[in-house]
Structure formats: C-alpha cells, structure tokens
Design an enzyme around this catalytic site. Structure first.
Site, PDB file in Angstrom:
ATOM      1  N   SER A 150       0.902  -1.180  -0.183  1.00  0.00           N
ATOM      2  CA  SER A 150       0.089  -0.025  -0.082  1.00  0.00           C
ATOM      3  C   SER A 150       0.972   1.216  -0.041  1.00  0.00           C
ATOM      4  O   SER A 150       2.002   1.225   0.487  1.00  0.00           O
ATOM      5  CB  SER A 150      -0.848   0.009   1.463  1.00  0.00           C
ATOM      6  OG  SER A 150      -1.237   1.263   1.460  1.00  0.00           O
ATOM      7  N   TYR A 171      -0.737   0.354  10.358  1.00  0.00           N
ATOM      8  CA  TYR A 171      -0.967  -0.372   8.969  1.00  0.00           C
ATOM      9  C   TYR A 171       0.421  -0.047   8.110  1.00  0.00           C
ATOM     10  O   TYR A 171       0.780  -0.893   7.401  1.00  0.00           O
ATOM     11  CB  TYR A 171      -2.250   0.514   8.219  1.00  0.00           C
ATOM     12  CG  TYR A 171      -2.581  -0.062   7.139  1.00  0.00           C
ATOM     13  CD1 TYR A 171      -3.157  -1.416   6.994  1.00  0.00           C
ATOM     14  CD2 TYR A 171      -2.229   0.538   5.881  1.00  0.00           C
ATOM     15  CE1 TYR A 171      -3.213  -1.954   5.652  1.00  0.00           C
ATOM     16  CE2 TYR A 171      -2.793   0.084   4.571  1.00  0.00           C
ATOM     17  CZ  TYR A 171      -3.089  -1.135   4.682  1.00  0.00           C
ATOM     18  OH  TYR A 171      -3.742  -1.777   3.215  1.00  0.00           O
TER      19      TYR A 171
END
Length: 268
Positions: A150, A171
């Site tokens: 990501s 994350y």
C-alpha cells in the site's frame, strides 16, 4: 496457451476486493486457484463476499478453483492451507499474500490485541506462507511470490494530511515491513529462480474494505478499478522470474513500464 496454464496459485484475502479480482484474473489466465480467506458464509463479516462466491464465479466462467477457509492469524491454518492446496490441486507455483486486517487509530490509542492481530496477518502470515511454499517452487525450478502492499508504507510528509493524520501508522508500518521482506526474500531466492515482489495500487481502489473505512467512495473519479491491480499482478506472476523480481512497485507504473495500458482492465 494462456499465461498461467498448468500453474497452481494460492491467493489470500480472496473473498472480496483486490484478492477476489486477482483470483478471477489468474483463473482466466489458466491457473488453478486456491481461494482463501476467513469468510465462508454471508453475515460472518460486515463486508460482502465469501470465498465460496469467488470460487463459484471462477467455476462458472470455466476456470478451476477451490475454496479453503483459513484464519491467517493462526500458524496452523497457514500450514493447513498450503497442505490442502498441495493435496487437492498440486504444489503452489504462485503465492499472492493479499489478506489484511486493518484498524486505524493513533499509536497511543492502539490496543495490544489489535496491534498483534495486524502484525500476525499483514507481516507474519506472508513470511510464514513464503517459507511453506518456497521449497516446492525450488524443487520445480521456478516460482512467484507476490505481496500486496500500500502507499501507506511510504513515509508521511509534514504537516500531515489524509491517512497520515488519521491513524495509519501501524498499517503503514506493517506494509513497510512487508516490502522489506519482499526485497530481501527476492535476493535470497534469486538463485532458485523464484521471483518475489511487492505491489501496491497507484490510486486508492474502491473495495468493500476501503469503502467501509471511508478511505474512498464508490463514485470517486480518482480511484483505480481492482482490475488494474489484477492485471499488474498477473505480469508479476508469469514472466521469467529473474527478469522481474525484487520490485516494490505500483500497478499503473508497472503496466506503463511494460508498455501496457490500463484501458482494457478498466473495461472489465
């Protein structure tokens, strides 16, 4: 022959979103696909999609797929996943680690349970699955491992905006670790003719997960269709392993580098 004829692919997190799209695209390219995630029945998750639905879509389109439920936070489930893949379809030639569990909160507000769960699913599971799949790939003389990352892995600019200001540190930390795992493992497995890469969307993809977390909207004109990620993933998982390995790359950048457009993918 299609690109993946005769190959066995394991795709994690394939009940919905990017994982389901990759599973369908790989099956269309000839692979026998092991579709895995936790969600086996509607209502088990607040998000739509099950592994059975993805497998049924592949079968209805004339492909080959099996649905194998697995909680990738559990080491025994990871071992059972690769064992069942081997028993039912054959040793995996391709491993796509896409499964994710995501919580967004400031570091000081993060609970130990959520932190551990994210590390287990986003970092430990891809690490462990690679160790389980690589020996068989080595024996057959080639293989492909793809970890889905990501843009959150990038270091934030200051003053922060968007995700960086809204609790994406854990994350992003997990995805950064996944990218370093990918490049390091690519170096270790280069002599074995096994490609290892990390792939991120160039733009946010409107999946059930990103919509649930209000990261994007279904009608966002700046979003990227999941089919673009699936097309990029296909090219990272069938070319001669030593020619395309050790990459931390982005879907549209990769397709442009390879002289491909995203138009066909956007129309699927």
């Amino acid at each position: 022959m299609a690109e993946l004829d005769g190959k066995v692919a394991v795709v994690t997190g394939a009940s919905r979103g990017i994982g389901a799209e990759i599973a369908r695209r790989f099956a269309a390219a000839g692979a026998a696909v092991v579709v895995t995630a936790r969600t086996t029945e509607a209502g088990m998750s607040p998000l739509p999609g099950t592994i059975g639905e993805t497998a049924e879509q592949i079968l209805a389109a004339g492909g080959t797929a099996i649905a194998v439920p697995a909680d990738l936070a559990r080491p025994e489930d990871r071992e059972r996943l690769i064992a069942q893949a081997r028993e039912r379809l054959g040793p995996p030639d391709i491993l796509v680690s896409n499964a994710a569990v995501s919580y967004f909160a400031r570091v000081e507000d993060f609970t130990p349970r959520r932190y551990r769960l994210m590390m287990d699913v986003l970092v430990e599971a891809p690490f462990h699955l690679a160790t389980l799949a690589a020996p068989g790939m080595r024996t057959r003389g080639e293989g492909w491992i793809l970890n889905i990352s990501s843009v959150a892995a990038r270091h934030p600019h200051l003053p922060p905006t968007g995700w960086a200001a809204g609790g994406s540190t854990v994350y992003g930390m997990c995805k950064a670790a996944l990218e370093r795992l990918s490049t390091g493992l690519a170096a270790e497995l280069y002599a074995d003719n096994i490609a290892v890469n990390a792939l991120s969307p160039s733009q946010v993809v409107p999946t059930p997960g990103t919509l649930f977390h209000h990261i994007t909207t279904a009608d966002n004109p700046d979003s990227e269709p999941p089919s673009v990620m699936a097309e990029a993933a296909l090219h990272l998982c069938h070319r001669a392993p030593r020619t395309l390995t050790g990459r931390v790359t982005y879907s549209q950048d990769l397709l442009a580098e390879l002289g491909l457009t995203t138009c066909s993918a956007e129309g699927t």
